[in-house]
Design an enzyme around this catalytic site. Structure first.
Site, PDB file in Angstrom:
ATOM      1  N   CYS A   1       0.831  -1.205   0.000  1.00 40.50           N
ATOM      2  CA  CYS A   1       0.000   0.000   0.000  1.00 40.50           C
ATOM      3  C   CYS A   1       0.865   1.253   0.000  1.00 40.50           C
ATOM      4  O   CYS A   1       1.468   1.604   1.021  1.00 40.50           O
ATOM      5  CB  CYS A   1      -0.914  -0.051   1.230  1.00 40.50           C
ATOM      6  SG  CYS A   1      -1.871   1.430   1.491  1.00 40.50           S
TER       7      CYS A   1
ATOM      8  N   CYS B   1      -0.286   3.983   2.367  1.00 42.20           N
ATOM      9  CA  CYS B   1       0.041   3.697   3.781  1.00 42.20           C
ATOM     10  C   CYS B   1       1.522   3.938   4.063  1.00 42.20           C
ATOM     11  O   CYS B   1       1.885   4.533   5.070  1.00 42.20           O
ATOM     12  CB  CYS B   1      -0.272   2.241   4.135  1.00 42.20           C
ATOM     13  SG  CYS B   1      -1.893   1.685   3.618  1.00 42.20           S
ATOM     14  N   ASP B   2       2.383   3.457   3.188  1.00 41.35           N
ATOM     15  CA  ASP B   2       3.810   3.370   3.527  1.00 41.35           C
ATOM     16  C   ASP B   2       4.733   4.244   2.672  1.00 41.35           C
ATOM     17  O   ASP B   2       5.927   4.337   2.977  1.00 41.35           O
ATOM     18  CB  ASP B   2       4.276   1.904   3.404  1.00 41.35           C
ATOM     19  CG  ASP B   2       3.533   1.009   4.374  1.00 41.35           C
ATOM     20  OD1 ASP B   2       3.146   1.499   5.443  1.00 41.35           O
ATOM     21  OD2 ASP B   2       3.326  -0.175   4.061  1.00 41.35           O
TER      22      ASP B   2
HETATM   23  C1  LIG Z   1       1.129  -5.033   5.371  1.00 45.29           C
HETATM   24  C2  LIG Z   1      -0.082  -4.127   5.357  1.00 45.29           C
HETATM   25  C3  LIG Z   1       0.037  -2.829   5.826  1.00 45.29           C
HETATM   26  C4  LIG Z   1      -1.064  -1.985   5.818  1.00 45.29           C
HETATM   27  N1  LIG Z   1      -0.902  -0.711   6.293  1.00 45.29           N
HETATM   28  C5  LIG Z   1      -1.984   0.101   6.358  1.00 45.29           C
HETATM   29  C6  LIG Z   1      -1.859   1.425   6.883  1.00 45.29           C
HETATM   30  O1  LIG Z   1      -0.766   1.870   7.288  1.00 45.29           O
HETATM   31  N2  LIG Z   1      -2.979   2.204   6.906  1.00 45.29           N
HETATM   32  C7  LIG Z   1      -4.195   1.758   6.446  1.00 45.29           C
HETATM   33  O2  LIG Z   1      -5.178   2.498   6.517  1.00 45.29           O
HETATM   34  N3  LIG Z   1      -4.327   0.524   5.934  1.00 45.29           N
HETATM   35  C8  LIG Z   1      -3.265  -0.313   5.878  1.00 45.29           C
HETATM   36  N4  LIG Z   1      -3.395  -1.566   5.342  1.00 45.29           N
HETATM   37  C9  LIG Z   1      -4.715  -1.986   4.840  1.00 45.29           C
HETATM   38  C10 LIG Z   1      -5.609  -2.369   6.038  1.00 45.29           C
HETATM   39  O3  LIG Z   1      -4.922  -3.291   6.841  1.00 45.29           O
HETATM   40  C11 LIG Z   1      -6.912  -2.980   5.539  1.00 45.29           C
HETATM   41  O4  LIG Z   1      -7.561  -2.051   4.687  1.00 45.29           O
HETATM   42  C12 LIG Z   1      -7.837  -3.276   6.721  1.00 45.29           C
HETATM   43  O5  LIG Z   1      -7.199  -4.093   7.676  1.00 45.29           O
HETATM   44  C13 LIG Z   1      -9.106  -3.976   6.248  1.00 45.29           C
HETATM   45  O6  LIG Z   1      -9.881  -4.199   7.373  1.00 45.29           O
HETATM   46  P1  LIG Z   1     -11.029  -5.284   7.390  1.00 45.29           P
HETATM   47  O7  LIG Z   1     -11.615  -5.213   8.756  1.00 45.29           O
HETATM   48  O8  LIG Z   1     -11.916  -5.093   6.236  1.00 45.29           O
HETATM   49  O9  LIG Z   1     -10.331  -6.688   7.151  1.00 45.29           O
HETATM   50  P2  LIG Z   1      -8.996  -7.375   7.645  1.00 45.29           P
HETATM   51  O10 LIG Z   1      -8.101  -6.478   8.379  1.00 45.29           O
HETATM   52  O11 LIG Z   1      -8.487  -8.070   6.427  1.00 45.29           O
HETATM   53  O12 LIG Z   1      -9.539  -8.463   8.672  1.00 45.29           O
HETATM   54  C14 LIG Z   1     -10.310  -9.546   8.246  1.00 45.29           C
HETATM   55  C15 LIG Z   1     -10.690 -10.376   9.442  1.00 45.29           C
HETATM   56  O13 LIG Z   1     -11.597 -11.389   9.025  1.00 45.29           O
HETATM   57  C16 LIG Z   1     -11.233 -12.615   9.622  1.00 45.29           C
HETATM   58  N5  LIG Z   1     -11.779 -13.706   8.812  1.00 45.29           N
HETATM   59  C17 LIG Z   1     -11.558 -13.993   7.501  1.00 45.29           C
HETATM   60  N6  LIG Z   1     -12.245 -15.105   7.145  1.00 45.29           N
HETATM   61  C18 LIG Z   1     -12.923 -15.504   8.261  1.00 45.29           C
HETATM   62  C19 LIG Z   1     -13.788 -16.592   8.559  1.00 45.29           C
HETATM   63  N7  LIG Z   1     -14.123 -17.503   7.652  1.00 45.29           N
HETATM   64  N8  LIG Z   1     -14.286 -16.704   9.815  1.00 45.29           N
HETATM   65  C20 LIG Z   1     -13.976 -15.792  10.768  1.00 45.29           C
HETATM   66  N9  LIG Z   1     -13.166 -14.733  10.544  1.00 45.29           N
HETATM   67  C21 LIG Z   1     -12.634 -14.606   9.316  1.00 45.29           C
HETATM   68  C22 LIG Z   1      -9.716 -12.555   9.690  1.00 45.29           C
HETATM   69  O14 LIG Z   1      -9.217 -13.473  10.660  1.00 45.29           O
HETATM   70  C23 LIG Z   1      -9.529 -11.094  10.109  1.00 45.29           C
HETATM   71  O15 LIG Z   1      -9.658 -10.970  11.501  1.00 45.29           O
HETATM   72  C24 LIG Z   1      -2.313  -2.441   5.329  1.00 45.29           C
HETATM   73  C25 LIG Z   1      -2.438  -3.746   4.866  1.00 45.29           C
HETATM   74  C26 LIG Z   1      -1.342  -4.594   4.862  1.00 45.29           C
HETATM   75  C27 LIG Z   1      -1.473  -6.004   4.372  1.00 45.29           C
END
Ligand SMILES: Cc1cc2nc3c(=O)[nH]c(=O)nc-3n(C[C@H](O)[C@H](O)[C@H](O)COP(=O)(O)OP(=O)(O)OC[C@H]3O[C@@H](n4cnc5c(N)ncnc54)[C@H](O)[C@@H]3O)c2cc1C
Length: 316
Positions: free
Chosen positions: A141, A144-145
């Protein structure tokens, strides 16, 4: 086996920013949410180091701390947290109908409201150290970074729209941006190609693959292999931005909810309403465009509010 005796108002699948944000809103509206954490408690942010762009943290915050705080905040309002993955769902098509959420083989919970916040996962190149150096030079991203690589040399891998958007963004901050494309052409739209081609500090390398990450404790460079002339070379960079796509975690919703061609859950414009009554989607699982922690938390809030409205209009 039916785990909870009563039918729930709100079950949330996923414990990233979208899941915890929806839990906090749902709990404070007396919906007594139950959240399934899945196998990545805290979600994608637990795989990074500093999060600098989440509102309210002037000095930035470590990804793990942000998600631990989010969990504590949800627990403060008595969210029930189940450290399990959901392996199957049976979704009702009836207004006010009951959905069945299975976990741990045959255990299940029944609920009228379901918030899907299962997020997405970035596609990896499949090379050594790329997971180890996430947050230590390897990123998915630029928004982000990118800031951490101000005035430095970086590389973007990918030839689609996302890769060129990342390259365009980085070219304004970084000294030099290598764009490494596996094919000998871009898949990206013409307008993005045009924009990137006009940047003096962008160096495009077609027919090329990253085959090695250089560095002991953090990324210091990469080895690039050129498929045409069969040569390889090392370029020293501080950041490697991998932009070869994301996979939404929607396997268990195939043929149950409407998904788009990339597998993301389709929601009504400006809402979190899915194709099934009482099922709402928040965060990355329904968003192939923004994919930020703050937008995920925002749509998590929206999902809880949409569910609250749904519950007040039907059955109750
Ligand atoms: C390395 C990295 C760095 C990042 N840095 C930033 C940053 O600095 N700033 C920023 O704004 N964004 C950043 N992002 C993006 C950000 O992390 C995501 O946009 C955000 O986490 C998405 O949130 P979410 O809640 O939709 O899903 P996620 O964070 O993807 O969480 C999904 C959840 O669903 C759960 N899950 C999946 N399938 C199942 C299932 N079948 N049963 C039960 N639970 C399940 C997983 O265990 C997890 O807990 C980064 C992403 C990455 C990979």
């Amino acid at each position: 086996m039916f785990l909870e005796k009563k039918i729930q108002d709100c079950v949330i699948i996923g414990s990233g920013p979208a899941g915890y944000s929806s839990a906090i809103y749902a709990a404070r509206a007396d919906m007594n949410p139950i959240i399934f954490t899945g196998d990545q408690p805290g979600g994608q942010l637990t795989t990074t180091t500093d999060v600098d762009n989440y509102l309210g943290f002037p000095e930035g915050i470590h990804g793990n701390d942000l998600m631990n705080n989010s969990k504590k905040q949800a627990e403060r309002f008595h969210t029930k947290i189940i450290n399990q993955s959901v392996n199957r769902v049976i979704l009702s098509s009836k207004e006010g109908g009951v959905h069945r959420i299975f976990f741990d083989t045959e255990k299940y919970i029944e609920s009228i409201g379901l918030i899907v916040a299962t997020g997405s996962k970035p596609k990896f190149l499949g090379i050594n150290k790329e997971k180890k150096f996430m947050g230590l030079g390897v990123s998915f991203c630029a928004i982000c970074d990118g800031f951490f690589h101000k005035e430095k040399d970086v590389a973007v891998v990918g030839g689609g729209d996302k890769a060129l958007e990342e390259a365009n963004y980085l070219s304004k901050i970084c000294k030099k941006v290598y764009v490494i494309v596996r094919k000998n052409y871009f898949k990206a739209s013409k307008i993005l190609q045009y924009r990137v081609s006009r940047k003096k500090n962008v160096n495009i390398l077609f027919s090329s693959n990253v085959i090695e990450i250089i560095g002991d404790n953090f990324l210091e460079g990469i080895k690039i292999f050129n498929q045409k002339n069969k040569t390889s070379r090392i370029v020293l960079i501080s950041g490697l931005f991998i932009a070869i796509g994301h996979l939404p975690n929607t396997e268990i919703f195939k043929n149950k909810l409407d998904l788009d061609e990339k597998g993301y859950i389709v929601v009504q414009k400006g809402k979190t309403i899915t194709s099934k009554p009482g099922v709402f989607a928040a965060g990355d699982v329904q968003d192939s465009v923004y994919r930020q922690a703050i937008t995920s938390a925002g749509t998590g809030c929206m999902a809880a509010l949409d569910l609250e409205r749904y519950l007040s209009l039907c059955v109750k």
